[in-house]
Enzyme design. Structure first.
Site, PDB file in Angstrom:
ATOM      1  N   ASP A 197      -6.592 -20.910 -57.955  1.00 48.84           N
ATOM      2  CA  ASP A 197      -6.923 -21.100 -56.557  1.00 48.84           C
ATOM      3  C   ASP A 197      -6.611 -19.799 -55.817  1.00 48.84           C
ATOM      4  OD1 ASP A 197      -7.672 -22.765 -54.271  1.00 48.84           O
ATOM      5  OD2 ASP A 197      -5.564 -22.538 -53.693  1.00 48.84           O
TER       6      ASP A 197
ATOM      7  N   ASP B 142      -1.543 -24.853 -55.321  1.00 49.43           N
ATOM      8  CA  ASP B 142      -0.282 -24.992 -54.596  1.00 49.43           C
ATOM      9  C   ASP B 142      -0.341 -25.937 -53.411  1.00 49.43           C
ATOM     10  OD1 ASP B 142      -1.831 -23.387 -52.873  1.00 49.43           O
ATOM     11  OD2 ASP B 142      -0.013 -22.530 -51.996  1.00 49.43           O
TER      12      ASP B 142
ATOM     13  N   ASP C  47      -5.340 -29.059 -53.493  1.00 52.20           N
ATOM     14  CA  ASP C  47      -5.473 -28.758 -54.919  1.00 52.20           C
ATOM     15  C   ASP C  47      -5.060 -29.933 -55.803  1.00 52.20           C
ATOM     16  OD1 ASP C  47      -6.236 -26.130 -54.319  1.00 52.20           O
ATOM     17  OD2 ASP C  47      -4.141 -25.469 -54.243  1.00 52.20           O
TER      18      ASP C  47
END
Length: 899
Positions: free
Chosen positions: A448, A641, A645
């Site tokens: 990410d 995080d 997500d």
């Protein structure tokens, strides 16, 4: 796909409240994998139990059950009926330290018990073996051997006898059953032969003499193996308990910031208490610094080698080390609520889970002992049918002793325990044994962007101020206007002013228009800060290039025109390019996933060396992208995080949450990184692969050993004494191999992760196939060495056996082994009906070198059975044997060669 769906269901279960409760118990009475499998089966079959995991190494059971259906007392009663013990583990303040101390004390007591028995057995074994070699046919020596073997069998071997008896009462078998049967068979047969005056010889005896020494050698080897195994398990347990040992037992509590500190027990600390930390003190709780400054070493929890400066207002984590200055800390989380306690719980849960690779081993171990008993029985019957019952008994004993279900049972749990404990010390929390196995198959890593590749906070990277305007004055007005906003852009501009020491006057009439900007009056000047393009016109020279780059650009205006412009970007983590290069060196395909616009995502990807970019995706789109990659046959690890997500972390084959992750994201992940440094990602993947490689090596050793050892023992190529040594070595090797994970390298975070293994002497994961082959070949080398080390297998001392018939009578005589010294003689005389002639008399005379004549000393051992011996020197001896019965004489003449 089925495994992926089950993982998603598991993630959903973790995020959904459940009426079930999970309790941990200490299990007593387990000695091998068959025991742990049986305990787990008994627990799992109870109505109301949804999951049960038993850890043979830690001697623990973790049970999830419905408290409305049954209670802990029902589980305890069920296990006691099965012949084992179950004790609940208390979960209260201070219980973790108490449990750790109890576990350590229990391990010390177990080690001392095995050591004490071994210390008594070894000298007795030495005496018994010496007597058996020097006086193999002496009746007094035989009685002394039996007397010395008695405490060895029934005191030193008591744990095995007691365990076998308990299992027998429950109509069960385990490793103790094999040891007890093997030693009691040798001891009982030797006692009967001794009490009968050796009359059983040649009708099933142990190769011409008593075998009390076999009992002593077997129990010596088994006890030594148990002691070494317990010692190795103790080392592994110490690694697993290391997190709990990070917390100090005593602390200094203060009534006020300027007060006098008093020493108190850490269990008495409450949230809100003030604690004094001096240089060298371990931080005892999670808290916030309220006074003082100091450097704090967080490497024990995060793996970060560089100390972190702490000032008033900054958070401290329990288990870290205060290095240089005095700090006053206000306690926030104490006891079981601290980060260290939660990490220890996660590690304990991971160690209690059963890896998929262990399931086959457990199924085999559950039927292993009955199969070994059957093989031993068939072995003895087969040798007896061939007319060699003596070798059959020895071979059956060897089969019972050499079998090692313990190696199968220890192959996975010890490796998982050491890997998870080592990971916790490096700031890597592996949530479950299955993570090690799934990580091995991962070929794609999805990162990410925000909060993973970047730091997740905006900073000013470029700025423009109208010519003639003071830059400090412009920043002061902008920061004052933005101070009332909570937007990340406002935070970045205020932080820039503070960093440059620019004062920010008070603002009035503040208004905020979401998605556009802010307006405020500062020192009688109306200041607006808006997104680029709203009212900037064409006065800013590089505005078009800035907006085209995808970076955030804001324009500050007052007095009717643009006065300043600021370009902001999410800061790329400095270690990100090194991490991406390391992942690619390890063979992973790396993809960047972002909800930001495509130009911004591409710019970040180019800066860190990533080719594959997926941008502009919502949280559901992130999970869909993971599913799409899996549909292409990819095994995906997702690193994230944030809350957005969580779905993608749950959908991935392996979810990795950064240390800055929200609670939901951390729950959905399989791996949680305590630190915020991206370098921990390849390290976590390497640790998982190293752990799984060790599991495969252990299973390769365990299966290879048993597959080779049983045929060698059944065919008589492996003696019982050496079989006991091999069995002990097998378990110890599995544990010792697992302990190599405790040396998994912890190099400074500035070091390239791709060089991590080489710098510490570790073999990269892609080279583990030779290690796996070596694990299969090692048992063959070990057992081959033991077979070759037994002289009786390849140096045969000759004997002479003769059968002569005269007038219906038959004389059978055996002379040998034909070695210089005292040579044994056995004679049987049968009458015409085939029965032993009770009145037979046998004379044996040897004529040898230099005209020497020696008459053997013959004694009656039973009807028609005579024993004797003669002391012969090297050379050729003409032998005459006469058997006289009912006035009839049967004579046989032959030659024997001594030496």
């Amino acid at each position: 796909m089925t495994e992926t769906l089950s993982r998603r269901q598991a993630v959903s279960d973790r995020l959904t409240p459940s009426p079930s409760v999970t309790r941990e118990f200490q299990v007593s009475g387990m000695t091998c994998a068959a025991c742990s499998t049986r305990v787990e089966r008994v627990l799992a079959r109870r109505r109301g139990v949804s999951e049960a995991n038993v850890n043979l190494v830690l001697r623990t059971a973790t049970v999830t059950f419905d408290p409305h259906t049954l209670g802990a007392a029902d589980l305890i009663l069920a296990i006691e009926r099965a012949g084992y013990g179950l004790t609940p583990v208390a979960h209260r303040r201070g219980a973790a330290a108490a449990a750790s101390a109890l576990a350590s004390a229990a391990e010390d007591a177990e080690l001392e018990a095995w050591r004490r028995r071994l210390a008594v057995v070894l000298p007795l074994t030495l005496v018994v073996v010496t007597l058996s070699l020097l006086r193999p046919h002496s009746q007094p020596a035989g009685w002394l051997e039996g007397a010395l073997t008695l405490p060895v069998q029934f005191w030193a071997g008591l744990p095995f006898l007691r365990g076998a008896w308990l299992r027998l009462r429950m109509r069960q078998v385990n490793m103790d059953t094999l040891v007890a049967l093997g030693t009691l068979s040798a001891f009982g047969y030797s006692c009967v032969e001794l009490l009968s005056g050796h009359r059983l010889h040649e009708l099933g005896g142990f190769a011409a003499h008593l075998h009390f020494e076999m009992v002593c050698l077997i129990l010596s080897a088994v006890l030594a193996g148990r002691w070494l195994e317990a010692r190795a398990r103790s080392r592994a347990g110490q690694a697993a308990r290391a997190l709990g040992d990070l917390m100090p037992a005593r602390v200094r509590v203060m009534r006020s910031v300027d007060g006098v500190a008093e020493v108190a027990d850490v269990a008495e600390v409450e949230p809100g208490d003030l604690l004094e930390l001096l240089p060298g003190d371990m931080v005892p709780v999670d808290g916030v610094a309220v006074a003082g400054t100091s450097a704090v070493d967080e490497s024990l929890l995060t793996g970060e080698s560089m100390p972190v400066d702490k000032r008033p207002g900054e958070e401290l984590t329990g288990g870290t080390l205060n290095l240089s200055g005095r700090l006053v800390v206000r306690a926030v989380s104490v006891g079981e609520d601290t980060t260290v306690a939660r990490l220890a719980d996660l590690v304990a849960q991971a160690q209690g889970e059963r890896a998929p690779a262990q399931r086959l081993a457990d199924r085999i171990a559950s039927v292993f002992v009955p199969v070994v008993l059957a093989v031993a029985a068939v072995t003895m019957l087969a040798w007896a049918a061939a007319g060699q019952l003596d070798r059959g008994v020895l071979a059956a004993v060897a089969v019972l002793i050499v079998a090692c279900p313990c190696a199968l049972g220890l192959a996975t749990p010890v490796a998982v325990m050491v890997a998870t404990a080592r990971g916790a010390r490096l700031g890597i929390l592996l949530k479950g044994a299955g993570t090690l196995e799934r990580n091995h198959d991962v070929d794609t890593v999805v990162l990410d962007k925000t909060g993973v590749v970047t730091e997740g906070r905006l900073t000013v990277v470029e700025e423009w101020v109208r010519p003639g305007l003071d830059a400090g004055r412009a920043l002061s007005l902008v920061a004052a206007a933005e101070r009332g906003s909570e937007h990340p852009v406002a935070a970045a501009l205020v932080a820039l002013a503070a960093e440059r020491g620019v004062t920010t006057p008070a603002a009035t009439d503040f208004t905020s228009d979401s998605g556009v900007g802010v307006r405020a009056v500062v020192e009688s000047v109306e200041v607006t800060v808006t997104r680029a393009g709203a009212d900037a016109g064409g006065e800013i020279p590089r505005l078009a290039a800035w907006t085209a780059s995808g970076r955030t650009t804001v324009v500050a205006s007052w007095e009717g025109r643009a006065q300043a412009a600021f370009v902001l970007a999410d800061t790329i983590r400095p270690e990100a390019p090194v991490v991406v290069a390391a992942l690619r060196d390890l063979g992973y395909r790396v993809t960047l996933l972002s909800g930001d616009n495509l130009p911004t995502a591409r710019a970040v990807a180019a800066a860190v060396g990533i080719d594959q970019v997926v941008a502009g995706v919502l949280p559901a789109g992130k999970a869909a992208e993971i599913t799409r990659l899996q549909g292409e046959g990819r095994r995906v690890a997702m690193v994230g995080d944030g809350v957005n997500d969580a779905a993608a972390l749950g959908a991935a084959d392996v979810g990795i949450a950064m240390g800055t992750a929200t609670g939901v994201a951390a729950q959905a992940a399989d791996v949680v990184l305590v630190g915020a440094n991206l370098t921990a990602v390849p390290r976590a993947l390497r640790l998982s692969r190293a752990g799984f490689a060790v599991i495969r090596q252990n299973l390769g050793w365990a299966f290879g050993y048993n597959l080779l050892a049983l045929p060698l023992a059944a065919t008589g190529l492996l003696s019982p004494a050496l079989a006991a040594v091999a069995m002990g070595i097998s378990s110890v090797c599995v544990v010792a191999n697992s302990l190599t994970l405790a040396r998994f390298p912890a190099v400074p975070m500035s070091t390239s992760p791709s060089a991590e293994a080489d710098s510490a002497g570790w073999t990269p994961w892609r080279h583990t196939r030779p290690a796996l082959v070596a694990a299969w070949l090692a048992p063959a080398l070990l057992l081959g060495t033991f077979v070759g080390a037994d002289p009786s297998r390849w140096i045969q001392v000759p004997t002479v056996s003769r059968t002569t018939s005269t007038s219906g009578e038959t004389l059978q005589v055996t002379v040998g082994p034909l070695a210089e010294g005292e040579v044994p003689i056995h004679a049987y005389v049968f009458d015409a009906t085939g029965n032993l002639a009770g009145d037979a008399v046998v004379h044996v005379v040897f004529g040898g070198p230099g005209g020497a004549v020696i008459a053997a000393r013959m004694t009656v051992a039973g009807p028609g059975h005579l024993l004797g011996s003669a002391t012969l020197t090297a050379g050729r001896w003409d032998t005459t044997v006469e058997a006289i019965t009912r006035g009839e004489t049967t004579t046989d003449r032959f030659t024997v060669q001594i030496g």
